[in-house]
Design an enzyme around this catalytic site. Sequence first.
Site, PDB file in Angstrom:
ATOM      1  N   LYS A  87       0.818  -1.213   0.000  1.00 15.69           N
ATOM      2  CA  LYS A  87       0.000   0.000   0.000  1.00 15.69           C
ATOM      3  C   LYS A  87       0.854   1.267   0.000  1.00 15.69           C
ATOM      4  CE  LYS A  87      -4.261  -1.679   2.126  1.00 15.69           C
ATOM      5  NZ  LYS A  87      -4.810  -2.116   3.376  1.00 15.69           N
TER       6      LYS A  87
HETATM    7  N1  GLU Z   1      -8.888  -7.169   6.040  1.00 18.91           N
HETATM    8  C1  GLU Z   1      -7.859  -8.081   5.703  1.00 18.91           C
HETATM    9  C2  GLU Z   1      -6.775  -7.385   4.911  1.00 18.91           C
HETATM   10  O1  GLU Z   1      -7.038  -6.360   4.307  1.00 18.91           O
HETATM   11  C3  GLU Z   1      -8.332  -9.247   4.859  1.00 18.91           C
HETATM   12  C4  GLU Z   1      -9.278 -10.099   5.546  1.00 18.91           C
HETATM   13  C5  GLU Z   1      -9.686 -11.373   4.847  1.00 18.91           C
HETATM   14  O2  GLU Z   1      -9.791 -11.422   3.613  1.00 18.91           O
HETATM   15  O3  GLU Z   1      -9.954 -12.316   5.556  1.00 18.91           O
HETATM   16  O4  GLU Z   1      -5.669  -7.855   4.885  1.00 18.91           O
END
Ligand code: GLU
Length: 277
Positions: free
Chosen positions: A251
């Site tokens: 990111k």
């Molecule tokens: N929120 C998590 C992330 O952005 C991903 C969660 C998931 O896909 O289980 O890394």
Amino acid sequence: MTVTRFAPSPTGRLHLGHAYSALFAEAVAKEHGGKFLLRIEDIDVTRCRPEFAQGIIDDLSWLGIQWSGEVMFQSGREDAYSSFLDQLHAQGLLYPCFCTRKDIMREIAAAGGAPHGHGDIPYPGICRSLPEEVRMERLANGELHALRLDSSRALEKAGKLQWKDLGIGVQPVCMEKLGDVVLARKDIANSYHLAVCVDDATQGVTLVTRGEDLLESTHVHRLLQHLLGFPVPQWHHHTLLRDEQGRRFAKREAGLSLRAIRASGKGADEVRRDLGF
Ligand code: GLU
């Protein structure tokens, strides 16, 4: 019916790796005549920002991704997470952990492990074995603490568990790598592991697709699903997209964000094609 989801955290701009993951989940749902959902995982108030959440929605819309129904936001669902945390507490499977990062590193180094970093070594269990009166006193003093899962006790209670990945097949649950994970952080009183399980169950997700970097977490999730009586989905961890140098997208590299690609005049169709969709 197959229900998939894309669940990004709004801690920055989406990059091509995220686009791949979202397109993957959408394509799988389409292939099965199922449903694809979007969930914004914004429980970490220290890192998530509303403008990034809006950016995710804008970028995915630009890519032509279509999700069913309303977008779910994790912020505002703290009561749901804490009621499931209480259930684990009532089962005697959580313990307060007062350790700082420094305490943990010191203990690991003393035991002859990674002297320079936490790395892949799980929490060494310092607070799991605190005498009850010490624990009580520290709690009574209002000392800040996280709540950790007592993973061996939880596994003992659950018995043998396994989970199925559509790519790599059936995997026995093994907590050795992640150990006593934090289920409620010191600062936000819940955690990724807990929220993701509660939400996948609430949203009726039947097939969790995501990058293989989260594979180890699935052992924790399968165990929590068992302990909380949730339905058990299947998983499909896909390989991670890499840049020309073979590095994972990050990111922090703003130039590779979907937003920057969009600004450069490249079309969404071209991006989809480049990614194989
Ligand atoms: N929120 C998590 C992330 O952005 C991903 C969660 C998931 O896909 O289980 O890394």
